[in-house]
Design a protein around this motif. Structure first.
Motif, PDB file in Angstrom:
ATOM      1  N   PRO A   1       0.819  -1.231   0.000  1.00 29.87           N
ATOM      2  CA  PRO A   1       0.000   0.000   0.000  1.00 29.87           C
ATOM      3  C   PRO A   1       0.842   1.267   0.000  1.00 29.87           C
ATOM      4  O   PRO A   1       0.520   2.236  -0.693  1.00 29.87           O
ATOM      5  CB  PRO A   1      -0.823  -0.133   1.291  1.00 29.87           C
ATOM      6  N   TRP A   2       1.934   1.258   0.798  1.00 29.76           N
ATOM      7  CA  TRP A   2       2.803   2.434   0.816  1.00 29.76           C
ATOM      8  C   TRP A   2       3.463   2.635  -0.541  1.00 29.76           C
ATOM      9  O   TRP A   2       3.524   3.777  -1.044  1.00 29.76           O
ATOM     10  CB  TRP A   2       3.884   2.273   1.880  1.00 29.76           C
ATOM     11  N   ALA A   3       3.968   1.561  -1.154  1.00 30.67           N
ATOM     12  CA  ALA A   3       4.630   1.675  -2.452  1.00 30.67           C
ATOM     13  C   ALA A   3       3.667   2.186  -3.519  1.00 30.67           C
ATOM     14  O   ALA A   3       4.017   3.030  -4.346  1.00 30.67           O
ATOM     15  CB  ALA A   3       5.213   0.322  -2.862  1.00 30.67           C
ATOM     16  N   LEU A   4       2.420   1.687  -3.485  1.00 32.17           N
ATOM     17  CA  LEU A   4       1.420   2.143  -4.448  1.00 32.17           C
ATOM     18  C   LEU A   4       1.086   3.618  -4.230  1.00 32.17           C
ATOM     19  O   LEU A   4       1.003   4.396  -5.196  1.00 32.17           O
ATOM     20  CB  LEU A   4       0.159   1.282  -4.321  1.00 32.17           C
ATOM     21  N   GLY A   5       0.898   3.998  -2.970  1.00 32.39           N
ATOM     22  CA  GLY A   5       0.611   5.402  -2.671  1.00 32.39           C
ATOM     23  C   GLY A   5       1.758   6.317  -3.051  1.00 32.39           C
ATOM     24  O   GLY A   5       1.544   7.424  -3.563  1.00 32.39           O
ATOM     25  N   PHE A   6       3.002   5.866  -2.814  1.00 33.16           N
ATOM     26  CA  PHE A   6       4.165   6.667  -3.184  1.00 33.16           C
ATOM     27  C   PHE A   6       4.241   6.847  -4.695  1.00 33.16           C
ATOM     28  O   PHE A   6       4.506   7.952  -5.186  1.00 33.16           O
ATOM     29  CB  PHE A   6       5.437   5.986  -2.676  1.00 33.16           C
ATOM     30  N   ALA A   7       3.997   5.775  -5.447  1.00 35.09           N
ATOM     31  CA  ALA A   7       4.061   5.850  -6.904  1.00 35.09           C
ATOM     32  C   ALA A   7       2.974   6.764  -7.468  1.00 35.09           C
ATOM     33  O   ALA A   7       3.204   7.492  -8.439  1.00 35.09           O
ATOM     34  CB  ALA A   7       3.950   4.454  -7.513  1.00 35.09           C
ATOM     35  N   LEU A   8       1.790   6.752  -6.841  1.00 35.32           N
ATOM     36  CA  LEU A   8       0.671   7.529  -7.370  1.00 35.32           C
ATOM     37  C   LEU A   8       0.709   8.997  -6.948  1.00 35.32           C
ATOM     38  O   LEU A   8       0.354   9.879  -7.746  1.00 35.32           O
ATOM     39  CB  LEU A   8      -0.655   6.910  -6.905  1.00 35.32           C
ATOM     40  N   PHE A   9       1.140   9.272  -5.730  1.00 32.63           N
ATOM     41  CA  PHE A   9       0.987  10.614  -5.193  1.00 32.63           C
ATOM     42  C   PHE A   9       2.301  11.325  -4.861  1.00 32.63           C
ATOM     43  O   PHE A   9       2.293  12.562  -4.729  1.00 32.63           O
ATOM     44  CB  PHE A   9       0.128  10.575  -3.919  1.00 32.63           C
ATOM     45  N   MET A  10       3.400  10.603  -4.702  1.00 37.90           N
ATOM     46  CA  MET A  10       4.632  11.226  -4.232  1.00 37.90           C
ATOM     47  C   MET A  10       5.755  11.251  -5.269  1.00 37.90           C
ATOM     48  O   MET A  10       6.596  12.142  -5.232  1.00 37.90           O
ATOM     49  CB  MET A  10       5.127  10.495  -2.976  1.00 37.90           C
ATOM     50  N   LEU A  11       5.785  10.283  -6.166  1.00 44.64           N
ATOM     51  CA  LEU A  11       6.913  10.152  -7.081  1.00 44.64           C
ATOM     52  C   LEU A  11       7.024  11.361  -8.018  1.00 44.64           C
ATOM     53  O   LEU A  11       8.112  11.933  -8.178  1.00 44.64           O
ATOM     54  CB  LEU A  11       6.792   8.862  -7.881  1.00 44.64           C
ATOM     55  N   TYR A  12       5.910  11.719  -8.634  1.00 48.26           N
ATOM     56  CA  TYR A  12       5.950  12.855  -9.576  1.00 48.26           C
ATOM     57  C   TYR A  12       6.313  14.169  -8.874  1.00 48.26           C
ATOM     58  O   TYR A  12       7.192  14.903  -9.358  1.00 48.26           O
ATOM     59  CB  TYR A  12       4.616  12.987 -10.306  1.00 48.26           C
ATOM     60  N   PRO A  13       5.678  14.534  -7.732  1.00 47.17           N
ATOM     61  CA  PRO A  13       6.106  15.766  -7.044  1.00 47.17           C
ATOM     62  C   PRO A  13       7.571  15.747  -6.631  1.00 47.17           C
ATOM     63  O   PRO A  13       8.242  16.779  -6.670  1.00 47.17           O
ATOM     64  CB  PRO A  13       5.184  15.826  -5.820  1.00 47.17           C
TER      65      PRO A  13
END
Length: 289
Positions: A22-34
């Motif tokens: 869940p953390w990896a998915l959330g990071f990829a969706l919401f944190m990686l681009y910013p």
């Protein structure tokens, strides 16, 4: 023929992947681009806010942080010093309290809730509303409240020493809730038979602490060290974080703020790597072969 079943180690590995998914998915969706965009922004200067026009400046923003900005380096060093001083104090205090709470004492549930209460009201919207309303602002942020008349009789030098000590105690009391819970979980995971065998061999409580409790608690100590460092460096009242935020959104210097943020992030990352590398031979894992 019956196929080979999944081994215990592989099951543990798969369970770990499931927990971090869940953390990896959330990071990829919401944190990686910013995160990537902030790195790209750190090499640019914002010229137009409305249409967000950028001008490439190369390493100019990083050069300004180290050479031209008279506030960044002193503030950076001050924040690092506070974290390096507070972290050992928080760890030692939380370990002592967790050992006391792990015993069958009267009112144990009350004390557990009391130490964890600042975690509930000291983060997010609740803490912001308390500070904005002025409720105990000097006590919560600057130290344990002491009447000003007391400081008048101490003199400026001794008053500053006492004030700094009380401020440090406030931080320690306010920041130990999660660490105490983690230490309690680690202490309750130690087999009681180890202590019973040690007592049969004539070991004292002091000897059992150094030979049994502390070695088996080293994974939790490492976890709490990492958590305390990250919590200290990213706290809502951290002066470095406030300075970066004001630079970005008050002074509208988003490129320069991004460069300071990346300098700050890289230092924290290297510090955590140093912690892992320097302690890897000291950590005792009971499940190791």
């Amino acid at each position: 023929m019956r196929g080979k079943g999944i081994g215990l180690e592989r099951k543990k590995m798969l369970a770990g992947y499931v927990y971090i998914a869940p953390w990896a998915l959330g990071f990829a969706l919401f944190m990686l681009y910013p995160l990537v965009y902030s790195l790209w922004l750190s090499f640019h200067e914002v010229e137009g806010v409305g249409d967000f026009q950028l001008k490439a400046v190369g390493w100019g923003n990083f050069n300004n942080a180290f050479v031209l900005d008279t506030k960044f380096i002193p503030l950076f060093i001050s924040v690092i010093q506070d974290a390096l001083i507070n972290t050992p104090l928080i760890l030692v205090f939380s370990l002592i309290i967790s050992i006391l709470l792990n015993h069958n004492i009267r009112g144990r549930a009350f004390f557990r809730a009391a130490f964890f209460l600042p975690v509930l009201i000291g983060s997010g919207l609740a803490m912001q509303q308390l500070l904005y309303a002025g409720v105990g602002k000097d006590t919560l942020v600057n130290g344990i409240g002491v009447p000003d008349e007391v400081f008048l009789y101490m003199g400026p030098t001794f008053s500053q020493i006492v004030f700094d000590m009380l401020s440090r105690l406030t931080i320690i009391f306010w920041k130990t809730g999660v660490q105490i819970l983690l230490f309690l979980a680690g202490l309750q995971g130690i087999s009681v038979s180890l202590y019973e065998s040690a007592r049969c061999d004539g070991a004292t409580e002091w000897e059992m602490f150094w030979k049994i409790t502390l070695p088996l608690m080293t994974p939790i100590i490492l976890l709490n060290t990492v958590y305390t460092f990250v919590d200290s460096f990213t706290d809502i009242n951290n002066r470095m974080m406030v300075y970066i935020k004001d630079t970005a959104f008050t002074n509208i210097q988003m490129g320069y703020a991004s460069s300071m943020g990346w300098i700050y992030f890289l230092f924290i990352f290297l510090l955590l790597v140093l912690v892992f590398v320097s302690t890897r031979r000291l950590i005792v894992y009971t499940g190791e072969k």
